[in-house]
Design a protein around this motif. Structure first.
Motif, PDB file in Angstrom:
ATOM      1  N   ARG A  18      34.165  -1.391 -97.388  1.00 10.43           N
ATOM      2  CA  ARG A  18      33.438  -1.054 -95.878  1.00 10.43           C
ATOM      3  C   ARG A  18      33.619  -1.551 -94.793  1.00 10.43           C
ATOM      4  O   ARG A  18      32.918  -2.327 -94.319  1.00 10.43           O
ATOM      5  CB  ARG A  18      32.032  -0.324 -96.096  1.00 10.43           C
ATOM      6  N   ILE A  19      33.672  -0.990 -93.319  1.00  9.20           N
ATOM      7  CA  ILE A  19      33.719  -1.571 -92.177  1.00  9.20           C
ATOM      8  C   ILE A  19      33.987  -0.197 -91.278  1.00  9.20           C
ATOM      9  O   ILE A  19      34.547   0.787 -91.514  1.00  9.20           O
ATOM     10  CB  ILE A  19      35.555  -1.945 -91.754  1.00  9.20           C
ATOM     11  N   GLY A  20      33.285  -0.251 -90.315  1.00  7.11           N
ATOM     12  CA  GLY A  20      32.946   0.490 -89.114  1.00  7.11           C
ATOM     13  C   GLY A  20      31.736   2.087 -90.032  1.00  7.11           C
ATOM     14  O   GLY A  20      31.357   0.773 -90.522  1.00  7.11           O
ATOM     15  N   SER A  21      31.635   1.892 -88.287  1.00  6.76           N
ATOM     16  CA  SER A  21      30.724   3.387 -88.887  1.00  6.76           C
ATOM     17  C   SER A  21      31.251   5.050 -87.646  1.00  6.76           C
ATOM     18  O   SER A  21      29.164   5.415 -87.645  1.00  6.76           O
ATOM     19  CB  SER A  21      29.142   2.519 -88.021  1.00  6.76           C
ATOM     20  N   GLY A  22      32.000   5.070 -87.804  1.00  6.79           N
ATOM     21  CA  GLY A  22      31.924   6.324 -87.314  1.00  6.79           C
ATOM     22  C   GLY A  22      31.792   7.247 -88.299  1.00  6.79           C
ATOM     23  O   GLY A  22      31.721   7.136 -89.466  1.00  6.79           O
ATOM     24  N   ARG A  53      33.395  10.038 -89.198  1.00  6.55           N
ATOM     25  CA  ARG A  53      34.889  10.326 -90.042  1.00  6.55           C
ATOM     26  C   ARG A  53      35.317   9.054 -90.882  1.00  6.55           C
ATOM     27  O   ARG A  53      35.094   7.841 -91.296  1.00  6.55           O
ATOM     28  CB  ARG A  53      35.394  10.396 -89.053  1.00  6.55           C
ATOM     29  N   THR A  54      34.320   9.522 -92.203  1.00  8.38           N
ATOM     30  CA  THR A  54      34.452   8.847 -93.522  1.00  8.38           C
ATOM     31  C   THR A  54      36.343   9.005 -93.898  1.00  8.38           C
ATOM     32  O   THR A  54      35.716   9.485 -94.814  1.00  8.38           O
ATOM     33  CB  THR A  54      33.524   8.517 -94.733  1.00  8.38           C
ATOM     34  N   ALA A  95      38.260   0.396 -85.849  1.00  4.23           N
ATOM     35  CA  ALA A  95      37.877   1.301 -86.748  1.00  4.23           C
ATOM     36  C   ALA A  95      36.346   2.312 -85.831  1.00  4.23           C
ATOM     37  O   ALA A  95      36.743   3.723 -85.520  1.00  4.23           O
ATOM     38  CB  ALA A  95      36.657   1.111 -88.145  1.00  4.23           C
ATOM     39  N   ASP A  96      36.081   2.102 -85.408  1.00  8.18           N
ATOM     40  CA  ASP A  96      34.357   2.317 -84.393  1.00  8.18           C
ATOM     41  C   ASP A  96      35.066   2.334 -83.221  1.00  8.18           C
ATOM     42  O   ASP A  96      34.623   3.939 -83.041  1.00  8.18           O
ATOM     43  CB  ASP A  96      33.299   0.951 -83.907  1.00  8.18           C
ATOM     44  N   LEU A 141      35.612   5.732 -87.080  1.00  4.21           N
ATOM     45  CA  LEU A 141      35.935   5.806 -88.496  1.00  4.21           C
ATOM     46  C   LEU A 141      35.293   4.937 -89.193  1.00  4.21           C
ATOM     47  O   LEU A 141      34.801   4.020 -88.573  1.00  4.21           O
ATOM     48  CB  LEU A 141      37.737   5.429 -88.677  1.00  4.21           C
ATOM     49  N   THR A 142      34.158   5.495 -90.028  1.00  2.72           N
ATOM     50  CA  THR A 142      34.098   4.569 -91.507  1.00  2.72           C
ATOM     51  C   THR A 142      35.335   5.075 -92.131  1.00  2.72           C
ATOM     52  O   THR A 142      35.908   5.355 -92.429  1.00  2.72           O
ATOM     53  CB  THR A 142      32.950   5.520 -92.135  1.00  2.72           C
ATOM     54  N   ARG A 187      36.720   2.826 -95.991  1.00  5.85           N
ATOM     55  CA  ARG A 187      36.246   2.825 -97.370  1.00  5.85           C
ATOM     56  C   ARG A 187      36.936   2.735 -98.278  1.00  5.85           C
ATOM     57  O   ARG A 187      38.885   4.011 -97.989  1.00  5.85           O
ATOM     58  CB  ARG A 187      35.298   3.547 -97.682  1.00  5.85           C
TER      59      ARG A 187
END
Length: 398
Positions: A82-86, A88-89, A126-127, A131-132, A134
């Motif tokens: 995983r990367i990002g914390s937005g 939308r996954t 991503a952020d 987006l998140t 995966r």
């Protein structure tokens, strides 16, 4: 299930810039991605044994900032990066199992590298994109229904879209597959001498023969897209002994998951008839979860089609359902797509030895990079369209 995304009517300049950056990053990782694909191809590992392939994918992702859990979800050769914390996954799905005796004659080395490549292309932004990202490493597609097991374990919880690409002898955007069920059959009879005391025997091989005759007759009454096929795995050890055991492995296929239960009942009744006719006992087991039919999400599919065209991919053709995939199980739970990309021009098909060679050819490597970019672009489009599962809707209108 989240709402289906919708295609854009136009791309804002910021989105075009994001896509250009994504493509540049994927191609900047070109040598690493091709090396990953070739390495997996050179060291084929079958279902649930893909320790090296999973580790190599995870290693490359970890080196570029992904938080990696491995093993994951109770499967030794699964991983979750995983990367990002937005809000939308997006889940990019990697397969990497090989076929017994044929190696990567289904091209899963390309699937794994394309999923990793799409993730690397998206990671730095991503952020900013909301987006998140995966990457889900999914073992045992060829046998074992690894994605069905991952789904049951919660691997796709809170995923807004799941994507993967697959090599093929044709280009198909809206890939449709059969639903698939498996059946293990074992008859237990009673051994006896075939001339001294045959009347005391209960012939397990005869039970299987009766069942196979019943199945042959049943086929005339099955709908056109229902399939029953299998092999005998044991039916005695010597001609001068009435067999006290016999076994078989069968597969059943139907166009839709809803039809599979009815087909299974009818097929199992044929095997029960064999036991009834011969006085044997029969045990019927389901060795793995059912593979459900693939149902591409219309909105994601429209985004993919536009991006594939922009990449110069061949014009996709329409094909009736063919083959089976456990990505179908995922598509019943979350919006998903599974485009197939031409790497052989029809010269050879998956599960043929020649396709293993095609899976490291020039067209295969082009498909790997196009698949990575196309999935990443589709994720960019998805991110541009709404706030995601925690927001005010999941459509991608612009």
């Amino acid at each position: 299930m989240p709402d289906s995304p919708q295609p854009h009517t136009a791309e804002p300049a910021s989105e075009q810039a994001a896509k250009q950056a994504v493509r540049a990053r994927v191609h900047a990782h070109r040598e690493d991605l091709l090396a990953l694909s070739r390495r997996i191809h050179a060291h084929p590992e079958t279902a649930f044994e893909e320790h090296r392939a999973a580790a190599w994918c995870a290693e490359l992702l970890r080196a570029h900032g992904f938080a990696v859990t491995a093993p994951a979800y109770g499967l030794a050769t699964a991983f979750d990066a995983r990367i990002g914390s937005g809000p939308r996954t997006v889940a990019l799905v990697c397969e990497y199992d090989a076929l017994p005796g044929l190696g990567h004659a289904c091209g899963h080395n390309l699937i794994a590298a394309a999923g990793v490549g799409a993730a690397l292309g998206l990671a730095p932004d991503a952020d900013r994109l909301g987006l998140t990202v995966r990457v889900i490493g999914a073992p045992a597609e060829e046998r074992g229904a690894g994605k069905a097991l991952l789904l049951e374990a919660g691997a796709f919880a809170e995923v807004d879209a799941a994507m993967m690409v697959h090599p093929c002898p044709v280009e198909v955007a809206d890939f449709r597959s059969f639903a698939l069920g498996t059946l293990s059959v074992r008859y237990t009879g009673r051994a006896a001498h075939p001339s001294l005391n045959p009347h005391e025997g209960r012939n397990a091989a005869d039970a299987l023969t009766v069942a196979q005759v019943a199945l042959g007759l049943l086929r005339q009454q099955l709908p056109p897209h229902w399939r029953v096929h299998g092999i005998t795995t044991a039916a005695g050890t010597a001609p001068n002994v009435i067999p006290d055991s016999a076994s078989a492995e069968y597969e059943i296929r139907a166009r839709a998951a809803e039809d599979l239960a009815e087909l299974r009942t009818r097929v199992e009744d044929c095997f029960r008839a064999g036991a009834l006719a011969t006085g044997c006992e029969v045990t019927l087991d389901r060795p793995e979860p059912d593979y459900l039919d693939m149902r591409s999400d219309p909105g994601l599919l429209a985004l993919w089609r536009a991006n594939a065209a922009a990449l110069g991919r061949p014009e996709p053709v329409e094909r009736a359902p063919f083959a089976c995939t456990d990505m179908g199980n995922v598509s019943h739970a979350v919006p998903a797509i599974h485009p197939v990309l031409d790497i052989s021009g029809g010269a050879c098909a998956p599960h043929e030895a020649a396709f293993a060679e095609a899976a490291i050819g020039a067209e295969a490597e082009r498909a790997l990079l196009d698949g990575a970019v196309g999935m990443a672009w589709t994720a960019v489009d998805l991110a541009a369209g709404g706030k995601g599962r925690e927001g005010d809707g999941a459509t991608a209108d612009s």
